[in-house]
Motif scaffolding. Structure first.
Motif, PDB file in Angstrom:
ATOM      1  N   HIS A 167       0.831  -1.200   0.000  1.00  0.00           N
ATOM      2  CA  HIS A 167       0.000   0.000   0.000  1.00  0.00           C
ATOM      3  C   HIS A 167       0.873   1.261   0.000  1.00  0.00           C
ATOM      4  O   HIS A 167       0.603   2.223  -0.713  1.00  0.00           O
ATOM      5  N   THR A 218       0.710   3.885  -2.990  1.00  0.00           N
ATOM      6  CA  THR A 218       0.117   5.223  -2.845  1.00  0.00           C
ATOM      7  C   THR A 218       1.144   6.344  -2.864  1.00  0.00           C
ATOM      8  O   THR A 218       0.787   7.476  -3.136  1.00  0.00           O
ATOM      9  N   THR A 219       2.389   6.053  -2.549  1.00  0.00           N
ATOM     10  CA  THR A 219       3.328   7.176  -2.506  1.00  0.00           C
ATOM     11  C   THR A 219       4.324   7.164  -3.655  1.00  0.00           C
ATOM     12  O   THR A 219       5.208   8.007  -3.696  1.00  0.00           O
ATOM     13  N   VAL A 273       6.206  13.883   8.154  1.00  0.00           N
ATOM     14  CA  VAL A 273       4.908  13.272   7.900  1.00  0.00           C
ATOM     15  C   VAL A 273       4.865  11.863   8.477  1.00  0.00           C
ATOM     16  O   VAL A 273       3.897  11.463   9.110  1.00  0.00           O
ATOM     17  N   MET A 323       4.056   3.621  16.384  1.00  0.00           N
ATOM     18  CA  MET A 323       3.528   2.313  16.033  1.00  0.00           C
ATOM     19  C   MET A 323       4.662   1.336  15.732  1.00  0.00           C
ATOM     20  O   MET A 323       4.551   0.136  15.986  1.00  0.00           O
ATOM     21  N   PHE A 365      -7.324  14.726  11.478  1.00  0.00           N
ATOM     22  CA  PHE A 365      -6.078  14.255  10.874  1.00  0.00           C
ATOM     23  C   PHE A 365      -6.108  14.425   9.361  1.00  0.00           C
ATOM     24  O   PHE A 365      -5.141  14.891   8.755  1.00  0.00           O
ATOM     25  N   PHE A 413      -1.367  16.290   4.123  1.00  0.00           N
ATOM     26  CA  PHE A 413      -1.000  16.689   2.761  1.00  0.00           C
ATOM     27  C   PHE A 413      -1.704  15.768   1.775  1.00  0.00           C
ATOM     28  O   PHE A 413      -1.806  14.563   2.017  1.00  0.00           O
ATOM     29  N   ALA A 434      -0.848  14.513  -0.964  1.00  0.00           N
ATOM     30  CA  ALA A 434      -0.052  13.437  -1.545  1.00  0.00           C
ATOM     31  C   ALA A 434      -0.032  12.213  -0.640  1.00  0.00           C
ATOM     32  O   ALA A 434       0.137  11.095  -1.112  1.00  0.00           O
ATOM     33  N   PHE A 435      -0.201  12.426   0.682  1.00  0.00           N
ATOM     34  CA  PHE A 435      -0.102  11.306   1.620  1.00  0.00           C
ATOM     35  C   PHE A 435      -1.462  10.825   2.090  1.00  0.00           C
ATOM     36  O   PHE A 435      -1.557   9.927   2.905  1.00  0.00           O
ATOM     37  N   SER A 486      -4.003   9.135   0.699  1.00  0.00           N
ATOM     38  CA  SER A 486      -4.422   7.752   0.477  1.00  0.00           C
ATOM     39  C   SER A 486      -3.543   6.796   1.282  1.00  0.00           C
ATOM     40  O   SER A 486      -4.020   5.772   1.767  1.00  0.00           O
ATOM     41  N   PHE A 487      -2.268   7.149   1.467  1.00  0.00           N
ATOM     42  CA  PHE A 487      -1.397   6.296   2.272  1.00  0.00           C
ATOM     43  C   PHE A 487      -1.895   6.216   3.709  1.00  0.00           C
ATOM     44  O   PHE A 487      -2.035   5.139   4.284  1.00  0.00           O
ATOM     45  N   PHE A 488      -2.211   7.370   4.307  1.00  0.00           N
ATOM     46  CA  PHE A 488      -2.625   7.339   5.707  1.00  0.00           C
ATOM     47  C   PHE A 488      -4.031   6.786   5.891  1.00  0.00           C
ATOM     48  O   PHE A 488      -4.335   6.220   6.950  1.00  0.00           O
ATOM     49  N   LEU A 489      -4.879   6.911   4.861  1.00  0.00           N
ATOM     50  CA  LEU A 489      -6.173   6.221   4.938  1.00  0.00           C
ATOM     51  C   LEU A 489      -5.920   4.731   5.084  1.00  0.00           C
ATOM     52  O   LEU A 489      -6.535   4.054   5.913  1.00  0.00           O
ATOM     53  N   GLY A 490      -4.969   4.225   4.289  1.00  0.00           N
ATOM     54  CA  GLY A 490      -4.604   2.814   4.373  1.00  0.00           C
ATOM     55  C   GLY A 490      -4.050   2.476   5.741  1.00  0.00           C
ATOM     56  O   GLY A 490      -4.420   1.456   6.340  1.00  0.00           O
ATOM     57  N   VAL A 491      -3.181   3.341   6.271  1.00  0.00           N
ATOM     58  CA  VAL A 491      -2.567   3.075   7.580  1.00  0.00           C
ATOM     59  C   VAL A 491      -3.645   2.992   8.659  1.00  0.00           C
ATOM     60  O   VAL A 491      -3.643   2.082   9.487  1.00  0.00           O
ATOM     61  N   PHE A 492      -4.606   3.927   8.625  1.00  0.00           N
ATOM     62  CA  PHE A 492      -5.650   3.934   9.652  1.00  0.00           C
ATOM     63  C   PHE A 492      -6.496   2.664   9.582  1.00  0.00           C
ATOM     64  O   PHE A 492      -6.834   2.088  10.602  1.00  0.00           O
TER      65      PHE A 492
END
Lengths: 541, 461
Positions: free
Chosen positions: A55, A59-60, A506, A514, B306, B311, B313-314, B316-322
């Motif tokens: 993921h 995504t990045t 970030v 975590m 949150f 940002f 750019a990040f 979708s990444f943090f949606l995944g992380v959550f």
């Protein structure tokens, strides 16, 4: 004494992803418990490795479309296009001697092409059939109409206002002198434009060395012209406003006045730019508080405005002059009627009553002793003529030649040239940006816009060099729009200000806490496993 | 009626009295304060973009006009709720409002009944391989039901009518059937709950293990019955009876059965929804909304602030992380608490209630009530852990949350940080309760294994 609770401690923390190593010997752990702990740690790590990692990569990762950097740089460096301007001139004469006309045309062409300050142009002079109507064909920039004088030795050259026709009254039998006279007249028609084009091209990557040398005085005039004029836009909005400091006049026949004095000007120009017009009336309009206000000069009996007050004359806070209506920029025309007590109101230095605010619009003060409640179209005539003049300046029209049609065609060439150069330099900037910021994403839309820009620039340059000036302008305009769109792509603009170091800021605050228990627990289990692997070997050895 | 008679009525029919009183309370509140349901429907703590009763009305309107209810981009709730609610009179009228309150009261009563049955089944105390040493301290079924029914969060959520009440009802139904060993019904109920809200999907492993445990217990009981060995005697003796492994279902096959049932039920529900609607558009609208969080309306959860600040750019990444963070607990809870599957399910519900993208107090109310199913271990956490600070923090959050929201949105004298800070306190309080209960459950299990350690303090070595 029993070491109580040690196992519970280990169990509780293992479900949080941690485990503790006990220094003193606790009661031995049951194998099932430690297996469970390993399974739990493994299940957390499986989520991280099998779901989290893909993921993260997905995504990045940064998508960078391929940009044609080489041809972008070629455009920015002016290698891809060398603009020159073929001008077709048709010679009509009332004589029936077509052979002589052809000689005059050929001779005129030679003279014009040999002029040093006209190196950007390539003239084609053709003798036309005199049965052809006066309406010029699309290809002809100028039609020279040769006429026999009514009386001998009468020599005259005159441009028609609405069509690009130069009437020349000349009766010279000598071909050479006639050709010289014609070329002299043509030269005076295009002289200003040649200077202006040279000014635009000079000192840029597009300069070819063919530009005319511009004197410092001319340079000043050209600079003033560019500062005043609006940047080219495909749509412009005109606002005509009447501000009255008292209650009269409260109405004006603006529609009729616009119809008579402004629309004829906009008509031919609308081939280049679309216009929309609106009007408004505001009563009891007060001065801007930022200026000192007019002072009464007893000697002349006039109220005088200082030069320094002219810039701040517009009361931006209270007068409803919106900065922009619709897509294009707005040009404002303000007619101010001072109250009877403050009349007449003039500019102190010049005694005039109208001025132009660069890239904003025009202002006029109407000083009249006998004002009725309504300004008629006749009252508005001189005002509208001044506004029309201001409008041509604001649009960037050259001051000469006197024919409107020729001025429009000059402006077409100048604007096409400057748009090509501006789009090219935008391409260059974009290419430098993508090379400098390696981590910036380049969406496909940007690549598409760049391709379209280059395509349109090629067409525009071709059109220009083949004399299809209005098509060149159209293509250049699209190229400029596309280039701006590519450069100001919203998803890229944000990243310009996002250096790589910010990534740490970030990731760390959330992922750090975590990761620590996960990594620690995983490491401990790994160490224990490695020890376990080694111990039977030592025993067997 | 003398007090003693009243008390005896309660003791004889505690469930009927409780349900009757709770229904009366809800309907009376709606009748005495006619503005209350509308007011609560608008509260961000109760109604979120994925469960709001107001948005349901919007979807219902489009549905009744024959349009695709998901076209407007406002409605994100399960399609099968639409035919149900279109049977009710319009909620704009007094009658419609009352009918919807009655419907939600009925849902609450169903949930309460389920909780009563879960508590009665004793699944929290006894499993195949584990018997709590504190089983005599278990809370009575009637008390737990009363805590659910008269919990202010539950009552407020009932009057605010969010559709997550359906999710809680079906989750409770699933748990109660799992405690009876009705595998198919339990799986079907959790499939419906997942169909409505997506996140109950994470409860599936725990419910599967609970079902498996109960089925095995029943199988062994059946084989033992010939040996005149009753369940209760086995329990009291605490002796592990050798069970013939061959008579028990194989775990892998059982898991495959449950997964297949779940998938089938979900497929049937989705196909049924498709039959009602003109397009498949409901799938992205209902299920991608909690996944991608397009609507950042504040709620008591931790996501909205949150992702306002994140940002692009990040994002979708943090949606995944959550989401992965929430998902990562599902399996470890089952591994560690495999011997107490109901505790695993209840604790997972807590994780969901705190970390779900569109958190609301209805889910928290249901979870806090379910937590009382583990009441027998509370003495461990109340003695050794932080129950008082946690409860104080929750009370603090409950009172200050609406106040700070008002300051931010209406009074303009606060900003988003005020409300966000209070949601953090709220989540922290709930998380402390969650970890304390986890501690107590594990300690209880440890004391079962080592009875000599009972009552002794932990010391780090």
């Amino acid at each position: 004494m029993m070491m109580r609770g040690d196992k519970t401690q280990a169990d509780v923390s293992s479900s949080d992803g941690q485990s503790s190593i006990t220094a003193m010997a606790p009661p031995p752990e049951q194998p099932a418990t430690s297996n469970t702990r390993r399974l739990i740690i493994l299940s957390f790590w499986l989520v991280v490795a099998c779901l989290g990692l893909p993921h993260w990569i997905w995504t990045t990762s940064i998508h960078r479309s391929d940009l044609p950097l080489e041809s972008m740089n070629d455009w920015a460096e002016g290698k891809s296009c060398q603009p020159h301007y073929p001008l077709n001139i048709r010679l009509h004469s009332q004589s029936h001697d077509s052979a002589r006309d052809a000689i005059v045309a050929a001779r005129t062409e030679t003279i014009l092409n040999s002029l040093t300050d006209f190196q950007l142009y390539r003239f084609h002079v053709a003798a036309g059939n005199n049965t052809v109507s006066d309406v010029p064909t699309q290809d002809d920039v100028l039609v020279v109409e040769l006429k026999q004088p009514s009386k001998a030795d009468h020599v005259e050259a005159k441009l028609q206002s609405w069509v690009p026709v130069l009437d020349i009254v000349h009766a010279d039998d000598d071909v050479e002198r006639l050709a010289e006279f014609i070329s002299e007249q043509v030269r005076s028609v295009f002289a200003d434009e040649a200077k202006s084009l040279s000014y635009i091209l000079g000192n840029t990557p597009f300069a070819t060395g063919k530009e005319a040398i511009i004197s410092p005085e001319d340079r000043k005039i050209l600079e003033a012209r560019t500062t005043r004029a609006f940047k080219y836009a495909s749509a412009l909005h005109l606002t005509f406003s009447l501000f009255t400091s008292s209650a009269t006049p409260s109405a004006w026949d603006i529609e009729e006045a616009l119809e008579q004095y402004i629309t004829p000007l906009l008509g031919p120009f609308s081939a280049i730019t679309k216009f929309t017009v609106d009007t408004q009336v505001q009563l009891q309009a007060s001065f801007s508080p930022s200026i000192e206000g007019p002072t009464f000069d007893a000697a002349t009996g006039q109220w005088k405005l200082d030069n320094s007050d002219l810039g701040g004359f517009i009361n931006a806070a209270e007068w409803p002059l919106s900065p922009s209506i619709g897509s294009g920029p707005t040009i404002n025309f303000v007619l101010y009627v001072p109250s009877a007590q403050q009349s007449p109101l003039v500019i102190a230095e010049t005694g005039g009553s109208s001025w132009l605010i660069p890239q904003w619009g025009g202002v006029q003060i109407l000083n009249s002793q006998h004002l009725s409640g309504r300004l008629s179209a006749e009252d508005l005539r001189p005002i509208m003529l001044t506004f029309a003049d201001q409008l041509t300046s604001l649009l960037g029209f050259p001051q000469s030649p006197p024919s409107l049609s020729l001025r429009i065609s000059s402006l077409t060439r100048e604007r096409a040239t400057s748009l090509i150069m501006s789009a090219s330099s935008t391409l260059g900037a974009l290419s430098r940006l993508t090379l400098k910021l390696k981590s910036i994403a380049i969406p496909d839309t940007v690549a598409k816009s760049v391709d379209e820009t280059i395509n349109r620039l090629n067409q525009a340059c071709q059109d220009l060099n083949q004399g299809r000036f209005s098509r060149a302008l159209q293509n250049a305009r699209i190229a400029e729009d596309e280039a701006e769109q590519a450069f100001f792509e919203p998803s890229m603009v944000g990243q310009v200000y996002f250096p790589d170091e910010h990534r740490v800021a970030v990731y760390v605050p959330l992922l750090g806490p975590m990761a620590v228990p996960l990594v620690m627990a995983g490491a401990k289990e790994l160490i224990a496993w490695v020890k376990y692997l080694k111990s039977p070997k030592t025993k067997t050895a | 009626m003398p007090a003693s008679t009243r008390a005896s009525v309660y003791h004889e029919h505690p469930k009927a009295v409780l349900l009757g009183a709770a229904a009366t309370l809800r309907i009376l509140l709606a009748l005495v304060f006619p503005q209350l349901p509308a007011l609560l429907t608008g509260r961000v703590e109760i109604s979120t973009p994925v469960n709001s009763f107001k948005r349901l009305q919007e979807g219902l309107y489009l549905y009744e006009k024959g349009l695709d209810p998901y076209n407007g981009g406002v409605f994100h709730q399960a399609p099968l709720l639409l035919p149900l609610f279109s049977l009710l009179p319009s909620s704009a009228t007094w009658l419609g409002s009352l009918t919807s309150i009655i419907l939600y009261t009925a849902l609450d009563l169903i949930t309460a009944n389920c909780i009563f049955r879960i508590a009665q089944s004793g699944a929290a105390l006894i499993s195949r391989t584990f018997t709590s040493p504190r089983q005599d301290r278990a809370w009575s079924a009637a008390s737990i039901t009363a805590i659910y029914l008269f919990n202010p969060f539950t009552v407020l959520a009932c009057l605010g009518r969010p559709t997550t009440v359906f999710t809680t009802a079906f989750t409770a139904l699933s748990l109660s059937h799992a405690c009876q060993g009705n595998t198919i019904t339990a799986t079907f109920a959790i499939a419906i709950a997942s169909y409505i809200s997506l996140h109950p999907l994470l409860l599936l492993p725990a419910i599967g293990i609970l079902c498996y445990d109960q089925v095995c217990q029943r199988e062994s009981l059946a084989t033992e019955s010939s040996n005149v060995s009753t369940r209760s005697s086995k329990v009291i003796a605490g002796v592990k009876v050798a069970v013939d492994q061959r008579t028990q279902p194989k775990p892998v096959i059982f898991a495959a059965q449950i997964s297949a049932t779940f998938a089938l039920a979900l497929a049937v529900l989705l196909l049924l929804s498709r039959a009602l609607l003109p397009s498949w558009q409901f799938i992205p609208s209902v299920y991608a909304t909690p996944l991608t969080l397009p609507d950042l309306t504040p709620n008591p959860g931790v996501w909205w602030y949150f992702f306002i600040e994140m940002f692009d750019a990040f994002r979708s990444f943090f949606l995944g992380v959550f989401w992965l963070h929430m998902l990562a607990y599902s399996v470890p809870f089952c591994l560690r608490l495999g011997r107490q599957p109901l505790a695993a399910a209840v604790l997972m519900m807590g994780v969901i209630a705190v970390f779900e993208p569109y958190a609301n107090i209805g889910d928290v109310g249901f979870w806090l009530s379910c937590l009382c199913l583990l009441g027998h271990v509370f003495e461990l956490s109340s003695i050794h852990r932080y129950t008082f600070p946690a409860l104080a923090a929750i009370l603090y959050g409950t009172l200050l949350g609406p106040a700070f929201h008002h300051l931010w949105i209406y009074a303009g004298s606060g900003n988003a940080n005020f409300f966000y800070a209070i949601t953090l306190v709220w989540s922290l309080g709930l998380l402390i309760l969650l970890t304390d209960t986890l501690y107590s459950v594990l300690r209880d299990e440890w004391e079962n294994d080592r009875p000599e350690g009972k009552g002794k303090e932990i010391r780090q070595i």
